[in-house]
Design an enzyme around this catalytic site. Structure first.
Site, PDB file in Angstrom:
ATOM      1  N   GLU A  44       7.604   2.695  -6.236  1.00 39.06           N
ATOM      2  CA  GLU A  44       7.761   2.272  -4.846  1.00 39.06           C
ATOM      3  C   GLU A  44       7.941   3.501  -3.970  1.00 39.06           C
ATOM      4  O   GLU A  44       8.552   4.490  -4.397  1.00 39.06           O
ATOM      5  CB  GLU A  44       8.988   1.356  -4.705  1.00 39.06           C
ATOM      6  CG  GLU A  44       8.645  -0.107  -4.514  1.00 39.06           C
ATOM      7  CD  GLU A  44       7.940  -0.454  -3.202  1.00 39.06           C
ATOM      8  OE1 GLU A  44       7.187   0.362  -2.658  1.00 39.06           O
ATOM      9  OE2 GLU A  44       8.150  -1.574  -2.727  1.00 39.06           O
ATOM     10  N   ASP A  45       7.432   3.429  -2.752  1.00 40.69           N
ATOM     11  CA  ASP A  45       7.662   4.536  -1.818  1.00 40.69           C
ATOM     12  C   ASP A  45       9.076   4.499  -1.272  1.00 40.69           C
ATOM     13  O   ASP A  45       9.725   5.523  -1.145  1.00 40.69           O
ATOM     14  CB  ASP A  45       6.632   4.509  -0.678  1.00 40.69           C
ATOM     15  CG  ASP A  45       6.516   3.143  -0.023  1.00 40.69           C
ATOM     16  OD1 ASP A  45       6.589   2.129  -0.737  1.00 40.69           O
ATOM     17  OD2 ASP A  45       6.355   3.085   1.206  1.00 40.69           O
ATOM     18  N   LYS A  53       0.806  -1.202   0.000  1.00 42.75           N
ATOM     19  CA  LYS A  53       0.000   0.000   0.000  1.00 42.75           C
ATOM     20  C   LYS A  53       0.850   1.267   0.000  1.00 42.75           C
ATOM     21  O   LYS A  53       0.355   2.359  -0.257  1.00 42.75           O
ATOM     22  CB  LYS A  53      -0.882   0.016   1.272  1.00 42.75           C
ATOM     23  CG  LYS A  53      -1.872  -1.116   1.344  1.00 42.75           C
ATOM     24  CD  LYS A  53      -2.591  -1.079   2.729  1.00 42.75           C
ATOM     25  CE  LYS A  53      -2.396  -2.391   3.401  1.00 42.75           C
ATOM     26  NZ  LYS A  53      -2.969  -2.500   4.734  1.00 42.75           N
ATOM     27  N   ASP A  91      14.298  -0.254   1.099  1.00 41.68           N
ATOM     28  CA  ASP A  91      14.949  -0.384   2.402  1.00 41.68           C
ATOM     29  C   ASP A  91      16.051  -1.432   2.242  1.00 41.68           C
ATOM     30  O   ASP A  91      17.169  -1.099   1.859  1.00 41.68           O
ATOM     31  CB  ASP A  91      13.862  -0.789   3.414  1.00 41.68           C
ATOM     32  CG  ASP A  91      14.238  -0.489   4.840  1.00 41.68           C
ATOM     33  OD1 ASP A  91      15.417  -0.667   5.184  1.00 41.68           O
ATOM     34  OD2 ASP A  91      13.365  -0.083   5.623  1.00 41.68           O
ATOM     35  N   ASP A 102       3.991   3.438   6.562  1.00 47.20           N
ATOM     36  CA  ASP A 102       3.286   3.202   7.824  1.00 47.20           C
ATOM     37  C   ASP A 102       4.198   2.668   8.920  1.00 47.20           C
ATOM     38  O   ASP A 102       5.265   2.128   8.668  1.00 47.20           O
ATOM     39  CB  ASP A 102       2.174   2.167   7.615  1.00 47.20           C
ATOM     40  CG  ASP A 102       2.738   0.760   7.405  1.00 47.20           C
ATOM     41  OD1 ASP A 102       3.560   0.576   6.474  1.00 47.20           O
ATOM     42  OD2 ASP A 102       2.384  -0.147   8.180  1.00 47.20           O
ATOM     43  N   LYS A 151      17.248   3.882   1.169  1.00 46.18           N
ATOM     44  CA  LYS A 151      18.157   3.916   2.318  1.00 46.18           C
ATOM     45  C   LYS A 151      19.433   3.182   1.948  1.00 46.18           C
ATOM     46  O   LYS A 151      19.513   1.964   2.116  1.00 46.18           O
ATOM     47  CB  LYS A 151      17.525   3.203   3.513  1.00 46.18           C
ATOM     48  CG  LYS A 151      16.385   3.936   4.184  1.00 46.18           C
ATOM     49  CD  LYS A 151      15.945   3.109   5.385  1.00 46.18           C
ATOM     50  CE  LYS A 151      14.795   3.742   6.125  1.00 46.18           C
ATOM     51  NZ  LYS A 151      14.302   2.831   7.179  1.00 46.18           N
ATOM     52  N   PHE A 171      13.906   4.703  10.809  1.00 45.03           N
ATOM     53  CA  PHE A 171      12.542   4.325  10.430  1.00 45.03           C
ATOM     54  C   PHE A 171      11.700   5.580  10.201  1.00 45.03           C
ATOM     55  O   PHE A 171      11.611   6.438  11.073  1.00 45.03           O
ATOM     56  CB  PHE A 171      11.915   3.447  11.507  1.00 45.03           C
ATOM     57  CG  PHE A 171      10.681   2.743  11.021  1.00 45.03           C
ATOM     58  CD1 PHE A 171      10.782   1.623  10.213  1.00 45.03           C
ATOM     59  CD2 PHE A 171       9.417   3.213  11.364  1.00 45.03           C
ATOM     60  CE1 PHE A 171       9.644   0.974   9.737  1.00 45.03           C
ATOM     61  CE2 PHE A 171       8.266   2.575  10.894  1.00 45.03           C
ATOM     62  CZ  PHE A 171       8.388   1.451  10.087  1.00 45.03           C
TER      63      PHE A 171
HETATM   64  C1  PRP Z   1       7.475  -1.465   2.703  1.00 46.34           C
HETATM   65  C2  PRP Z   1       7.732  -0.417   1.640  1.00 46.34           C
HETATM   66  C3  PRP Z   1       8.374  -1.191   0.531  1.00 46.34           C
HETATM   67  C4  PRP Z   1       9.158  -2.258   1.269  1.00 46.34           C
HETATM   68  C5  PRP Z   1      10.605  -1.893   1.340  1.00 46.34           C
HETATM   69  O1  PRP Z   1       6.289  -2.157   2.368  1.00 46.34           O
HETATM   70  O2  PRP Z   1       6.506   0.174   1.227  1.00 46.34           O
HETATM   71  O3  PRP Z   1       7.396  -1.784  -0.298  1.00 46.34           O
HETATM   72  O4  PRP Z   1       8.614  -2.316   2.622  1.00 46.34           O
HETATM   73  O5  PRP Z   1      11.313  -2.817   2.133  1.00 46.34           O
HETATM   74  P1  PRP Z   1      12.505  -3.711   1.602  1.00 46.34           P
HETATM   75  O6  PRP Z   1      13.319  -2.894   0.645  1.00 46.34           O
HETATM   76  O7  PRP Z   1      13.290  -4.003   2.864  1.00 46.34           O
HETATM   77  O8  PRP Z   1      11.951  -4.939   1.003  1.00 46.34           O
HETATM   78  P2  PRP Z   1       5.561  -3.106   3.384  1.00 46.34           P
HETATM   79  O9  PRP Z   1       5.988  -4.518   3.154  1.00 46.34           O
HETATM   80  O10 PRP Z   1       5.710  -2.576   4.782  1.00 46.34           O
HETATM   81  O11 PRP Z   1       4.028  -3.017   2.939  1.00 46.34           O
HETATM   82  P3  PRP Z   1       3.156  -1.679   2.794  1.00 46.34           P
HETATM   83  O12 PRP Z   1       3.636  -0.978   1.576  1.00 46.34           O
HETATM   84  O13 PRP Z   1       1.769  -2.176   2.654  1.00 46.34           O
HETATM   85  O14 PRP Z   1       3.378  -0.883   4.053  1.00 46.34           O
HETATM   86 MG    MG Z   2       4.646  -1.228   5.682  1.00 47.80          MG
HETATM   87 MN    MN Z   3       5.336  -1.327   0.398  1.00 48.16          MN
END
Ligand code: PRP
Ligand code: MG
Ligand code: MN
Length: 182
Positions: A101-102, A45, A105, A161, A133, A154
């Site tokens: 993508e937002d 999301k 990480d 979220d 990051k 974070f």
């Molecule tokens: C978060 C974020 C990215 C992902 C990045 O999504 O929105 O999609 O984690 O993390 P990574 O590079 O370590 O894989 P999340 O899985 O929390 O779902 P969400 O978007 O619904 O919050």
């Molecule tokens: Mg998330």
């Molecule tokens: Mn995500």
């Protein structure tokens, strides 16, 4: 700030900084994709706010698809084992796909997603991420368009979220430590 004020530690990126960056990314991408129809794939999301602002800023016709994936693991980091919760509604063969993508990480979500989408035969496949990051990256993912490189702390807001809260904040911020312990 939707009443979240007392939870906010500091603002990392203001609404204006985010808006300016989106315009900059959209201008670059409009040049790179001139004459092509772009299929935006938003990763639910977190990317929802970014995608809706980006699509409005991009002076090109776009279509929109969404994918929801979930990585097993703790609430604040991902494990690399990814499961599709919602797949694309359409075939992307021959399409110019731009994944939105937002945040990148560890890079594990995106790395998995690019392999998955790449196997479906798109004409092109690139990523536009608002945040990255560099100090948290576990897998290097080729990303053509990045908004901001940020420190390894974070952050929430503008789609991001903590335990499903704060996505609706119009800026990106860190939370006070006591928010995590309560
Ligand atoms: C978060 C974020 C990215 C992902 C990045 O999504 O929105 O999609 O984690 O993390 P990574 O590079 O370590 O894989 P999340 O899985 O929390 O779902 P969400 O978007 O619904 O919050
Ligand atoms: Mg998330
Ligand atoms: Mn995500």
């Amino acid at each position: 700030d939707h009443g979240y004020g007392p939870d906010i530690d500091h603002v990392l990126l203001t609404t204006e900084q985010i808006d300016d960056k989106i315009r900059e990314l959209a201008d670059r991408i409009a040049v790179d994709y001139a004459g092509r129809e772009v299929l935006l794939v938003g990763v639910l999301k977190g990317a929802v706010l970014f995608m809706s602002d980006f699509a409005r800023a991009l002076q090109l016709p776009t279509q929109m698809e969404f994918m929801a994936v979930s990585s097993y693991g703790s609430a604040t980091s991902s494990s690399g084992i990814v499961r599709i919760l919602k797949d694309l509604d359409r075939d992307i063969t021959g399409k110019h796909v731009l994944v939105l993508e937002d945040i990148i990480d560890s890079g594990l979500t995106l790395s998995w997603l690019l392999k998955n989408l790449g196997s479906r035969g798109p004409a092109s496949l690139e990523v536009c991420a608002l945040l990255r990051k560099p100090d948290a990256v576990k897998v290097d993912v080729p990303v053509e368009y990045v908004g901001f490189d940020i420190p390894n702390e974070f952050v929430v807001g503008y789609g991001l979220d903590y335990a499903e809260r704060y996505r609706d904040l119009p800026y990106i911020a860190t939370l006070k430590p006591e928010v995590y312990s309560s």
